[in-house]
Design an enzyme around this catalytic site. Sequence first.
Site, PDB file in Angstrom:
ATOM      1  N   PHE A  82      -4.016  -0.131   6.869  1.00  0.00           N
ATOM      2  CA  PHE A  82      -4.642  -1.444   6.683  1.00  0.00           C
ATOM      3  C   PHE A  82      -5.725  -1.405   5.605  1.00  0.00           C
ATOM      4  O   PHE A  82      -5.580  -0.700   4.609  1.00  0.00           O
ATOM      5  CB  PHE A  82      -5.159  -1.990   8.016  1.00  0.00           C
ATOM      6  CG  PHE A  82      -4.069  -2.204   9.034  1.00  0.00           C
ATOM      7  CD1 PHE A  82      -2.943  -2.950   8.725  1.00  0.00           C
ATOM      8  CD2 PHE A  82      -4.151  -1.649  10.300  1.00  0.00           C
ATOM      9  CE1 PHE A  82      -1.921  -3.145   9.654  1.00  0.00           C
ATOM     10  CE2 PHE A  82      -3.137  -1.835  11.240  1.00  0.00           C
ATOM     11  CZ  PHE A  82      -2.029  -2.585  10.911  1.00  0.00           C
TER      12      PHE A  82
ATOM     13  N   THR B 225       4.001   1.452  -0.921  1.00  0.00           N
ATOM     14  CA  THR B 225       4.711   1.434  -2.202  1.00  0.00           C
ATOM     15  C   THR B 225       3.822   1.981  -3.315  1.00  0.00           C
ATOM     16  O   THR B 225       4.274   2.748  -4.176  1.00  0.00           O
ATOM     17  CB  THR B 225       5.146  -0.009  -2.537  1.00  0.00           C
ATOM     18  OG1 THR B 225       5.837  -0.557  -1.420  1.00  0.00           O
ATOM     19  CG2 THR B 225       6.051  -0.046  -3.748  1.00  0.00           C
TER      20      THR B 225
ATOM     21  N   LYS C 285       7.290  -6.251  10.992  1.00  0.00           N
ATOM     22  CA  LYS C 285       7.014  -5.680   9.684  1.00  0.00           C
ATOM     23  C   LYS C 285       8.261  -5.163   8.988  1.00  0.00           C
ATOM     24  O   LYS C 285       8.381  -5.205   7.770  1.00  0.00           O
ATOM     25  CB  LYS C 285       5.995  -4.542   9.823  1.00  0.00           C
ATOM     26  CG  LYS C 285       5.536  -3.958   8.499  1.00  0.00           C
ATOM     27  CD  LYS C 285       4.499  -2.873   8.723  1.00  0.00           C
ATOM     28  CE  LYS C 285       4.051  -2.257   7.407  1.00  0.00           C
ATOM     29  NZ  LYS C 285       3.086  -1.165   7.602  1.00  0.00           N
TER      30      LYS C 285
ATOM     31  N   ARG D 221       1.931   8.545   7.098  1.00  0.00           N
ATOM     32  CA  ARG D 221       2.194   8.499   8.531  1.00  0.00           C
ATOM     33  C   ARG D 221       3.664   8.192   8.795  1.00  0.00           C
ATOM     34  O   ARG D 221       4.323   7.530   7.993  1.00  0.00           O
ATOM     35  CB  ARG D 221       1.344   7.411   9.196  1.00  0.00           C
ATOM     36  CG  ARG D 221      -0.133   7.703   9.245  1.00  0.00           C
ATOM     37  CD  ARG D 221      -0.910   6.495   9.729  1.00  0.00           C
ATOM     38  NE  ARG D 221      -0.790   5.390   8.793  1.00  0.00           N
ATOM     39  CZ  ARG D 221      -0.987   4.115   9.094  1.00  0.00           C
ATOM     40  NH1 ARG D 221      -1.299   3.768  10.327  1.00  0.00           N
ATOM     41  NH2 ARG D 221      -0.874   3.175   8.180  1.00  0.00           N
TER      42      ARG D 221
ATOM     43  N   PHE E  34       3.421  -8.892  -9.198  1.00  0.00           N
ATOM     44  CA  PHE E  34       4.611  -9.648  -8.811  1.00  0.00           C
ATOM     45  C   PHE E  34       5.067 -10.470 -10.012  1.00  0.00           C
ATOM     46  O   PHE E  34       4.242 -10.863 -10.853  1.00  0.00           O
ATOM     47  CB  PHE E  34       4.305 -10.561  -7.624  1.00  0.00           C
ATOM     48  CG  PHE E  34       4.300  -9.849  -6.300  1.00  0.00           C
ATOM     49  CD1 PHE E  34       5.381  -9.944  -5.434  1.00  0.00           C
ATOM     50  CD2 PHE E  34       3.221  -9.063  -5.923  1.00  0.00           C
ATOM     51  CE1 PHE E  34       5.385  -9.274  -4.217  1.00  0.00           C
ATOM     52  CE2 PHE E  34       3.213  -8.391  -4.712  1.00  0.00           C
ATOM     53  CZ  PHE E  34       4.297  -8.496  -3.855  1.00  0.00           C
TER      54      PHE E  34
ATOM     55  N   ALA F 181      -4.000   1.951  12.598  1.00  0.00           N
ATOM     56  CA  ALA F 181      -5.377   1.905  12.095  1.00  0.00           C
ATOM     57  C   ALA F 181      -6.208   0.820  12.754  1.00  0.00           C
ATOM     58  O   ALA F 181      -7.429   0.843  12.661  1.00  0.00           O
ATOM     59  CB  ALA F 181      -5.375   1.692  10.585  1.00  0.00           C
TER      60      ALA F 181
ATOM     61  N   LYS G 278       0.822  -1.217   0.000  1.00  0.00           N
ATOM     62  CA  LYS G 278       0.000   0.000   0.000  1.00  0.00           C
ATOM     63  C   LYS G 278       0.858   1.269   0.000  1.00  0.00           C
ATOM     64  O   LYS G 278       0.595   2.198  -0.768  1.00  0.00           O
ATOM     65  CB  LYS G 278      -0.935  -0.032   1.212  1.00  0.00           C
ATOM     66  CG  LYS G 278      -1.970   1.057   1.269  1.00  0.00           C
ATOM     67  CD  LYS G 278      -3.210   0.627   2.036  1.00  0.00           C
ATOM     68  CE  LYS G 278      -2.917  -0.073   3.334  1.00  0.00           C
ATOM     69  NZ  LYS G 278      -2.256   0.766   4.358  1.00  0.00           N
TER      70      LYS G 278
ATOM     71  N   TRP H  35       6.936  -1.000  -8.174  1.00  0.00           N
ATOM     72  CA  TRP H  35       8.044  -1.494  -7.343  1.00  0.00           C
ATOM     73  C   TRP H  35       9.294  -1.655  -8.203  1.00  0.00           C
ATOM     74  O   TRP H  35      10.385  -1.244  -7.808  1.00  0.00           O
ATOM     75  CB  TRP H  35       7.675  -2.837  -6.699  1.00  0.00           C
ATOM     76  CG  TRP H  35       8.700  -3.310  -5.703  1.00  0.00           C
ATOM     77  CD1 TRP H  35       8.715  -3.088  -4.362  1.00  0.00           C
ATOM     78  CD2 TRP H  35       9.881  -4.077  -5.989  1.00  0.00           C
ATOM     79  NE1 TRP H  35       9.827  -3.660  -3.784  1.00  0.00           N
ATOM     80  CE2 TRP H  35      10.564  -4.271  -4.759  1.00  0.00           C
ATOM     81  CE3 TRP H  35      10.440  -4.613  -7.147  1.00  0.00           C
ATOM     82  CZ2 TRP H  35      11.759  -4.979  -4.663  1.00  0.00           C
ATOM     83  CZ3 TRP H  35      11.643  -5.316  -7.060  1.00  0.00           C
ATOM     84  CH2 TRP H  35      12.282  -5.494  -5.825  1.00  0.00           C
TER      85      TRP H  35
END
Length: 579
Positions: free
Chosen positions: A316, A75, A107, A96, A404, A288, A73, A433
Amino acid sequence: MNKSDIEIAREAKLKPISEIAGAMGISPQWVEEYGKYKAKIDWRLLKSAELPQKRAKYINITAISPTPLGEGKTTTTVGLVQGLGKIGKQAVACLRQPSMGPTFGIKGGAAGGGYSQIVPMEDFNLHLTGDIHAVSAAHNLCAAAVDARIYHESRWAPSYFEKLGLKILDIDPCRVSLGRVMDINDRGLRNVMTGLGGREDGPLRQSRFDISVASEVMAILALARDLPDLRKRLGRMVAACNKKGDPVTAEDLGVAGAMTVLMKDALKPNLLQTIEGQGSFVHAGPFANIAHGNSSIIADLLAVNYADFVVTEAGFGSDMGMEKFFDIKCRTSGLVPDAVVLVATVRALKSHGGGPAVVPGKPLPPEYKEENLELLKKGLPNLLAHIGIISRFGVPAVVAINAFPTDTEAEWELVRDAAIKAGAADAVVTTHWANGGEGAADLARAVEKAASLPSHFKLLYPDEVPLKQKIETVAVRVYGAEGVDFEKGVLKELDTLEEKGYGKLPVCMAKTQYSLSHDPALKGAPRGWRLPVREVRLAAGAGFVYPLCGAITTMPGLPSRPAFMDVDIDDDGTVRGLF
């Protein structure tokens, strides 16, 4: 072999932050540099005649329900800003600041990834300019003030406090709602006893630690419009109740002014840059799942005056950060969103379809690396549920299929067809990405088109409905629950909040992020379940009531192999292992 995120970030040619601010149109008098590549922007620019009277398109980034595979998200947020730049639009990201709990827990970093990152990456993921430390200090000062008042009132007669010009607060030690905070995951501090030792060591009582980003002070930072508003909100924070059951606020304790002093510099948004040189505000960091999960209103109010598009990420899935973005943040700021980007991956949808568990440190199961249309179909209900949630707010949705290398064209087409049939304005495969802004140019065009469509934005509920009904509305209309089960004492507490004048506040639901339900094991779009609410807490300064649903905790724990085990530093000061 692919380069790591940190290797890519270190190879980026960063521009001086003064140059980034200048390109946005912000004059030097408002820029407070913290080194060469990051700065704070004085919030008073919002009150200045210099502020341009623009109105950028306001885009929210959300996602399907998170899985261990990740959806990308942040990214995608950065990639979209870069993609908009590629099609000739000036765009700004509003993000944030990440907590160091997840950074050193499970994470890792949260600056985006690949060729769609915020830089300098190490600064972003660590202390940045110290805002979270300021939040922790202000919160803990208030907590210390509570215990100090209980201690001294237990030792001295009322006449002593009269001489000092203080009124007796008569705090009930069993009704202190404010614990302490720290910005590290530590399950051992979820329940603590304070005041152990002798009489001089303070009142003996049960308390707790929360992670700093769950602090009400953090939520206040994110929702305040200016310094006077920050001061008022901190003063309204309820820290405890007295023995009559009346709230005791930070103002009553005489600590609100000092808390504001600690927060005065934290109120100024941080300015960094994308790897391709666009400005990015990074400010505030409420989770969140246990808070409202969005960056600051001040950053957004600044950004919409300095760009064609402002892209802001909500934490999220759409049931978590996006719902709170609409019902709490937009309700407070008055800003109206023009479009939502819903991020999904083929791999994550396969997980929602019942794919095998992903275990850190073990090879990814073949189901996620090979074409499996049947498994993907079983996971699509989660995507469709999130599109439905967005539609309830009347805002156009674009699905970003974060690609991907192991995905297939047939899998992308299956997701795209399902999304458009469910009402999405478009669904676009994006490769930001690997390819940065060029890989998100098609997404940028789709977002530009969607943002030009009519937006019929509406809040989920009006201020006037009772708190109980607000909770039930979110549970049924957003999560898909059949109803709500309120545990013993919760309905009485809701009635008390209504009686004390807090009934018009919105609700900020605290639940697991891993499912639309309260149970992280229920994947996809579960049906036939009820939402248990075990506790409600008041955040009077932030301006919401937050119900705790299921087994959610406000202090995370560390995993068996925390991310900090990979982090170290070389003799020359180079950080290693940070994502």
